[in-house]
Structure formats: structure tokens, C-alpha cells
Scaffold this motif. Structure first.
Motif, PDB file in Angstrom:
ATOM      1  N   GLY A  67       5.256 -14.833 -31.099  1.00 48.44           N
ATOM      2  CA  GLY A  67       4.086 -13.997 -31.296  1.00 48.44           C
ATOM      3  C   GLY A  67       2.801 -14.798 -31.152  1.00 48.44           C
ATOM      4  N   LEU A  68       2.947 -16.098 -30.895  1.00 50.60           N
ATOM      5  CA  LEU A  68       1.802 -16.978 -30.708  1.00 50.60           C
ATOM      6  C   LEU A  68       1.300 -16.851 -29.280  1.00 50.60           C
ATOM      7  N   VAL A  69       0.062 -16.463 -29.116  1.00 56.94           N
ATOM      8  CA  VAL A  69      -0.485 -16.238 -27.779  1.00 56.94           C
ATOM      9  C   VAL A  69      -1.579 -17.268 -27.506  1.00 56.94           C
ATOM     10  N   ASN A  70      -1.163 -18.391 -26.929  1.00 62.45           N
ATOM     11  CA  ASN A  70      -2.129 -19.381 -26.459  1.00 62.45           C
ATOM     12  C   ASN A  70      -1.465 -20.264 -25.401  1.00 62.45           C
ATOM     13  N   PRO A  71      -2.249 -21.017 -24.644  1.00 58.43           N
ATOM     14  CA  PRO A  71      -1.674 -21.821 -23.559  1.00 58.43           C
ATOM     15  C   PRO A  71      -0.656 -22.854 -24.027  1.00 58.43           C
ATOM     16  N   GLN A  72      -0.725 -23.265 -25.298  1.00 60.86           N
ATOM     17  CA  GLN A  72       0.225 -24.255 -25.802  1.00 60.86           C
ATOM     18  C   GLN A  72       1.669 -23.760 -25.705  1.00 60.86           C
ATOM     19  N   VAL A  73       1.867 -22.454 -25.787  1.00 58.27           N
ATOM     20  CA  VAL A  73       3.212 -21.890 -25.649  1.00 58.27           C
ATOM     21  C   VAL A  73       3.776 -22.219 -24.263  1.00 58.27           C
ATOM     22  N   ILE A  74       2.973 -22.044 -23.237  1.00 56.37           N
ATOM     23  CA  ILE A  74       3.423 -22.321 -21.872  1.00 56.37           C
ATOM     24  C   ILE A  74       3.621 -23.822 -21.680  1.00 56.37           C
ATOM     25  N   ARG A  75       2.736 -24.620 -22.241  1.00 58.70           N
ATOM     26  CA  ARG A  75       2.879 -26.086 -22.143  1.00 58.70           C
ATOM     27  C   ARG A  75       4.169 -26.551 -22.825  1.00 58.70           C
ATOM     28  N   THR A  76       4.465 -25.981 -23.985  1.00 57.64           N
ATOM     29  CA  THR A  76       5.710 -26.321 -24.686  1.00 57.64           C
ATOM     30  C   THR A  76       6.914 -25.870 -23.878  1.00 57.64           C
ATOM     31  N   ALA A  77       6.846 -24.667 -23.334  1.00 56.94           N
ATOM     32  CA  ALA A  77       7.949 -24.162 -22.500  1.00 56.94           C
ATOM     33  C   ALA A  77       8.197 -25.096 -21.326  1.00 56.94           C
ATOM     34  N   GLU A  78       7.139 -25.553 -20.700  1.00 50.19           N
ATOM     35  CA  GLU A  78       7.290 -26.469 -19.573  1.00 50.19           C
ATOM     36  C   GLU A  78       7.974 -27.767 -20.012  1.00 50.19           C
ATOM     37  N   MET A  79       7.538 -28.338 -21.130  1.00 49.67           N
ATOM     38  CA  MET A  79       8.124 -29.594 -21.624  1.00 49.67           C
ATOM     39  C   MET A  79       9.599 -29.449 -21.965  1.00 49.67           C
ATOM     40  N   MET A  80       9.972 -28.279 -22.482  1.00 50.39           N
ATOM     41  CA  MET A  80      11.341 -28.067 -22.940  1.00 50.39           C
ATOM     42  C   MET A  80      12.226 -27.390 -21.885  1.00 50.39           C
ATOM     43  N   ASP A  81      11.719 -27.247 -20.675  1.00 55.81           N
ATOM     44  CA  ASP A  81      12.448 -26.625 -19.574  1.00 55.81           C
ATOM     45  C   ASP A  81      12.853 -25.187 -19.891  1.00 55.81           C
ATOM     46  N   ILE A  82      11.960 -24.476 -20.559  1.00 54.65           N
ATOM     47  CA  ILE A  82      12.166 -23.063 -20.875  1.00 54.65           C
ATOM     48  C   ILE A  82      11.596 -22.250 -19.728  1.00 54.65           C
ATOM     49  N   LYS A  83      12.412 -21.392 -19.141  1.00 54.83           N
ATOM     50  CA  LYS A  83      12.012 -20.648 -17.945  1.00 54.83           C
ATOM     51  C   LYS A  83      11.443 -19.266 -18.242  1.00 54.83           C
ATOM     52  N   VAL A  84      11.619 -18.781 -19.489  1.00 52.95           N
ATOM     53  CA  VAL A  84      11.160 -17.434 -19.841  1.00 52.95           C
ATOM     54  C   VAL A  84      10.539 -17.450 -21.231  1.00 52.95           C
ATOM     55  N   VAL A  85       9.333 -16.877 -21.328  1.00 57.20           N
ATOM     56  CA  VAL A  85       8.655 -16.699 -22.612  1.00 57.20           C
ATOM     57  C   VAL A  85       8.448 -15.205 -22.810  1.00 57.20           C
ATOM     58  N   VAL A  86       8.862 -14.710 -23.981  1.00 63.34           N
ATOM     59  CA  VAL A  86       8.683 -13.303 -24.335  1.00 63.34           C
ATOM     60  C   VAL A  86       7.710 -13.218 -25.496  1.00 63.34           C
ATOM     61  N   PHE A  87       6.575 -12.553 -25.266  1.00 68.27           N
ATOM     62  CA  PHE A  87       5.627 -12.312 -26.342  1.00 68.27           C
ATOM     63  C   PHE A  87       6.017 -11.016 -27.040  1.00 68.27           C
ATOM     64  N   VAL A  88       6.215 -11.096 -28.351  1.00 72.35           N
ATOM     65  CA  VAL A  88       6.694  -9.955 -29.141  1.00 72.35           C
ATOM     66  C   VAL A  88       5.527  -9.221 -29.790  1.00 72.35           C
ATOM     67  N   ARG A  89       5.849  -8.122 -30.460  1.00 75.22           N
ATOM     68  CA  ARG A  89       4.882  -7.306 -31.210  1.00 75.22           C
ATOM     69  C   ARG A  89       3.745  -6.776 -30.333  1.00 75.22           C
ATOM     70  N   GLY A  90       4.034  -6.563 -29.060  1.00 78.08           N
ATOM     71  CA  GLY A  90       3.036  -5.996 -28.160  1.00 78.08           C
ATOM     72  C   GLY A  90       1.911  -6.945 -27.789  1.00 78.08           C
ATOM     73  N   LYS A  91       2.098  -8.227 -28.036  1.00 73.84           N
ATOM     74  CA  LYS A  91       1.067  -9.206 -27.703  1.00 73.84           C
ATOM     75  C   LYS A  91       0.944  -9.318 -26.187  1.00 73.84           C
ATOM     76  N   ASN A  92      -0.282  -9.334 -25.703  1.00 73.46           N
ATOM     77  CA  ASN A  92      -0.554  -9.466 -24.273  1.00 73.46           C
ATOM     78  C   ASN A  92      -1.362 -10.732 -24.037  1.00 73.46           C
ATOM     79  N   PRO A  93      -0.774 -11.697 -23.345  1.00 73.11           N
ATOM     80  CA  PRO A  93      -1.491 -12.942 -23.076  1.00 73.11           C
ATOM     81  C   PRO A  93      -2.631 -12.717 -22.094  1.00 73.11           C
ATOM     82  N   GLY A  94      -3.656 -13.547 -22.206  1.00 73.96           N
ATOM     83  CA  GLY A  94      -4.782 -13.485 -21.285  1.00 73.96           C
ATOM     84  C   GLY A  94      -4.405 -14.009 -19.909  1.00 73.96           C
ATOM     85  N   GLU A  95      -5.306 -13.773 -18.967  1.00 76.20           N
ATOM     86  CA  GLU A  95      -5.064 -14.213 -17.590  1.00 76.20           C
ATOM     87  C   GLU A  95      -4.883 -15.719 -17.499  1.00 76.20           C
ATOM     88  N   ASN A  96      -5.566 -16.486 -18.350  1.00 75.65           N
ATOM     89  CA  ASN A  96      -5.411 -17.942 -18.309  1.00 75.65           C
ATOM     90  C   ASN A  96      -3.975 -18.350 -18.621  1.00 75.65           C
TER      91      ASN A  96
END
Length: 117
Positions: free
Chosen positions: A50-79
């Protein structure tokens, strides 16, 4: 399980990297603390958060995570979406709360393999 199946189970919308619909998902992790993701995720997994910030994508990249799902209707920004596209990470959004989303994926056969296994 294929990513396209995850989308159906979670009634999710895909926001980036639609070309990844046929990748295999073997396990899932639900967390809003990226330090926990880094400490406990052992293999490539789908990350629910449910955390919506670029750090989520950076962490996913470091951990070789190919899919991130934002829950509770969270919509990430274009960045965030642009960063995910750059890194080849599929981003989904679902209206389900994290507990229900994790439960649905577990019931469908995904496990939570981590550092404790």
C-alpha cells in the motif's frame, strides 16, 4: 501461475509492462515496509503493498521482483509508472485490501517463500 491469472484473481488493472502477462509467478509477499521485503524475500516474488512511492520500484528492482501490486485502490503517479517501465516491472492496482488480496492469491496456490524456508 501466470501474471494474467493474478490480474483476474485480484480484479486488478495493469499499469505498466503489459508484455509481461505470461511471466510465471511462484510466490508473493505483502508488506508496506521495504526493509522487510529486503530482509525476508529470498526468491523473485510478486510484491503487494500500500506504499506508493518510487522506493517500492527501487526495492523491487534490487530484489528481482517483476510485479508490484498496489492494494486498497492506490494509484501510483506517472513518475512511479515511468520508473517501473524503465526497469521492466509490471505494476498493478487492485481495490482489495492487502489481507484479502494475499488470501486470494494463497487460496489460488501462491505461497510465501522467504528467507525462513
Amino acid at each position: 501461475m501466470k501474471l494474467r491469472e493474478v490480474i483476474g484473481i485480484l480484479d486488478a488493472e495493469i499499469l505498466s509492462c503489459e508484455e509481461n502477462l505470461d511471466i510465471d509467478i511462484k510466490s508473493a509477499c505483502g508488506s508496506d515496509l521495504m526493509s522487510d521485503v529486503m530482509a525476508y524475500v529470498k526468491d523473485s516474488v510478486l510484491l503487494l503493498t500500500g506504499l506508493v512511492n518510487p522506493q517500492v520500484i527501487r526495492t523491487a528492482e534490487m530484489m528481482d521482483i517483476k510485479v508490484v501490486v498496489f492494494v486498497r485502490g492506490k494509484n501510483p503517479g506517472e513518475n512511479i509508472i515511468d520508473l517501473a517501465k524503465e526497469k521492466g516491472i509490471s505494476v498493478l492496482t487492485t481495490k482489495l485490501p492487502m489481507f484479502i488480496a494475499c488470501g486470494k492469491l494463497y487460496s489460488a496456490g501462491l505461497t510465501g517463500r522467504g528467507a525462513w524456508d
